[in-house]
Structure formats: C-alpha cells, structure tokens
Design a protein around this motif. Structure first.
Motif, PDB file in Angstrom:
ATOM      1  N   GLN A  83       0.807  -1.217   0.000  1.00 21.52           N
ATOM      2  CA  GLN A  83       0.000   0.000   0.000  1.00 21.52           C
ATOM      3  C   GLN A  83       0.844   1.273   0.000  1.00 21.52           C
ATOM      4  OE1 GLN A  83      -2.815  -0.122   3.208  1.00 21.52           O
ATOM      5  NE2 GLN A  83      -3.834  -1.960   2.432  1.00 21.52           N
ATOM      6  N   GLY A  84       2.167   1.111   0.025  1.00 20.12           N
ATOM      7  CA  GLY A  84       3.049   2.263  -0.072  1.00 20.12           C
ATOM      8  C   GLY A  84       3.511   2.843   1.244  1.00 20.12           C
ATOM      9  N   HIS A  85       3.334   2.136   2.329  1.00 22.13           N
ATOM     10  CA  HIS A  85       3.767   2.613   3.646  1.00 22.13           C
ATOM     11  C   HIS A  85       5.105   1.960   3.982  1.00 22.13           C
ATOM     12  CE1 HIS A  85      -0.164   4.383   4.221  1.00 22.13           C
ATOM     13  NE2 HIS A  85      -0.699   3.223   3.872  1.00 22.13           N
ATOM     14  N   ALA A  86       6.145   2.771   4.091  1.00 24.29           N
ATOM     15  CA  ALA A  86       7.480   2.256   4.403  1.00 24.29           C
ATOM     16  C   ALA A  86       7.600   2.066   5.913  1.00 24.29           C
ATOM     17  CB  ALA A  86       8.548   3.214   3.889  1.00 24.29           C
ATOM     18  N   VAL A  87       7.319   0.849   6.356  1.00 20.77           N
ATOM     19  CA  VAL A  87       7.356   0.516   7.780  1.00 20.77           C
ATOM     20  C   VAL A  87       8.271  -0.681   7.944  1.00 20.77           C
ATOM     21  CG1 VAL A  87       5.987  -0.196   9.777  1.00 20.77           C
ATOM     22  CG2 VAL A  87       5.002   1.325   8.078  1.00 20.77           C
ATOM     23  N   ALA A  88       9.136  -0.629   8.929  1.00 17.44           N
ATOM     24  CA  ALA A  88      10.024  -1.757   9.196  1.00 17.44           C
ATOM     25  C   ALA A  88       9.221  -2.916   9.781  1.00 17.44           C
ATOM     26  CB  ALA A  88      11.127  -1.349  10.170  1.00 17.44           C
ATOM     27  N   ARG A  89       9.703  -4.123   9.539  1.00 17.53           N
ATOM     28  CA  ARG A  89       9.004  -5.300  10.050  1.00 17.53           C
ATOM     29  C   ARG A  89       9.008  -5.333  11.581  1.00 17.53           C
ATOM     30  NH1 ARG A  89       9.738 -11.587   8.257  1.00 17.53           N
ATOM     31  NH2 ARG A  89       8.410 -12.418   9.878  1.00 17.53           N
TER      32      ARG A  89
END
Length: 146
Positions: A83-89
């Motif tokens: 969805q385009g959200h740059a979030v770390a795992r």
C-alpha cells in the motif's frame, strides 16, 4: 520508572494532593521527578514516533480486520509495503504486539495422549499390593513408555 507513567500517576492524584507534594513524596521514595518535569511533559507536543505509531497502528488494525484477523506480522508488513507505507518489520511486530493482534497459525498444537473412555478391563492381579516376601514371587512392569 518512565516519565509517562509518573505523569499519569500525578494526573490521577493531583486534585487531591497537588503536584508539588506528590513529587516530593515520590522523590523521598526513590523516584526522582521534579514538578517542572511534570509540567514540561504535560505541555510538550507528542513525539514524531508516537504520532507515526498511532497512524500506523490504525492501518495495521484495518488490514488485520479486513483479512478476518488471520494475517500475522509477515503478511501485515507485506500488505503495508504494497500500500506504499514504508514501515520496518520490527515496527509492525512491536505495534501489533502492543495492541494484542496476532495471526492464526497453521501449525497444529502439541499432540497429547487422549485417555480412553471405556471401562478398564485389565484385572488387578495383585490387588495393589506391590510387595513380595521373596524373590520371583511378584513381577511388575511399567508400560508407560509405550
């Protein structure tokens, strides 16, 4: 103790005791907090991380609910990235754990022995007297390993 916890504690009791006496009592008990620290924490704007975490947690809860609550950390993280959200795992893991979300595992639980429901048909030949007066009079075996 984190300042956030102390501020919440002071907020609960400030109407009854006042801020300064509570801070004095906490300092005497070994927890250092000054009244100026309390007031600074109350007027300070929320940090960038807390604002970002709140927004990301909302997205995670939405994705988890849309997928019937079965998505775990790996799939929620992948969906966030799609969805385009740059979030770390690791951030996804931390936020899901903080709100109590987890996926459904395909792995089976531990297999345990299920006792039979029928009557015990083995006769008790020694009437629970496991002592013998001489050798080779009574032989007892343990089959629990089977």
């Amino acid at each position: 103790m984190p300042t956030r916890v102390l501020v919440e504690y002071i907020d609960e009791h400030r109407d009854r005791f006042g801020v300064e006496p509570i801070c004095t009592a906490l300092t005497a008990a070994g927890t250092q907090i000054a009244p100026s620290t309390y007031y600074a924490a109350k007027t300070r704007a929320p940090s960038a991380r807390s604002v970002s975490d709140a927004a990301t947690t909302t997205l995670i809860e939405k994705i988890h609910a849309e997928n019937y609550g079965v998505y775990g950390i790996r799939k929620v993280h992948a969906e966030l990235r799609r969805q385009g959200h740059a979030v770390a795992r690791c951030t996804t893991h931390r936020l899901m754990r903080s709100v109590g979300l987890q996926g459904v595992s395909r792995a089976k639980g531990p297999r345990t022995t299920i006792p039979g429901s029928g009557p015990d048909t083995r006769p008790d030949l020694v009437q629970r007297a496991f002592t013998a007066t001489a050798p080779d009079q009574l032989w007892v075996a343990d089959i629990t390993y089977c």
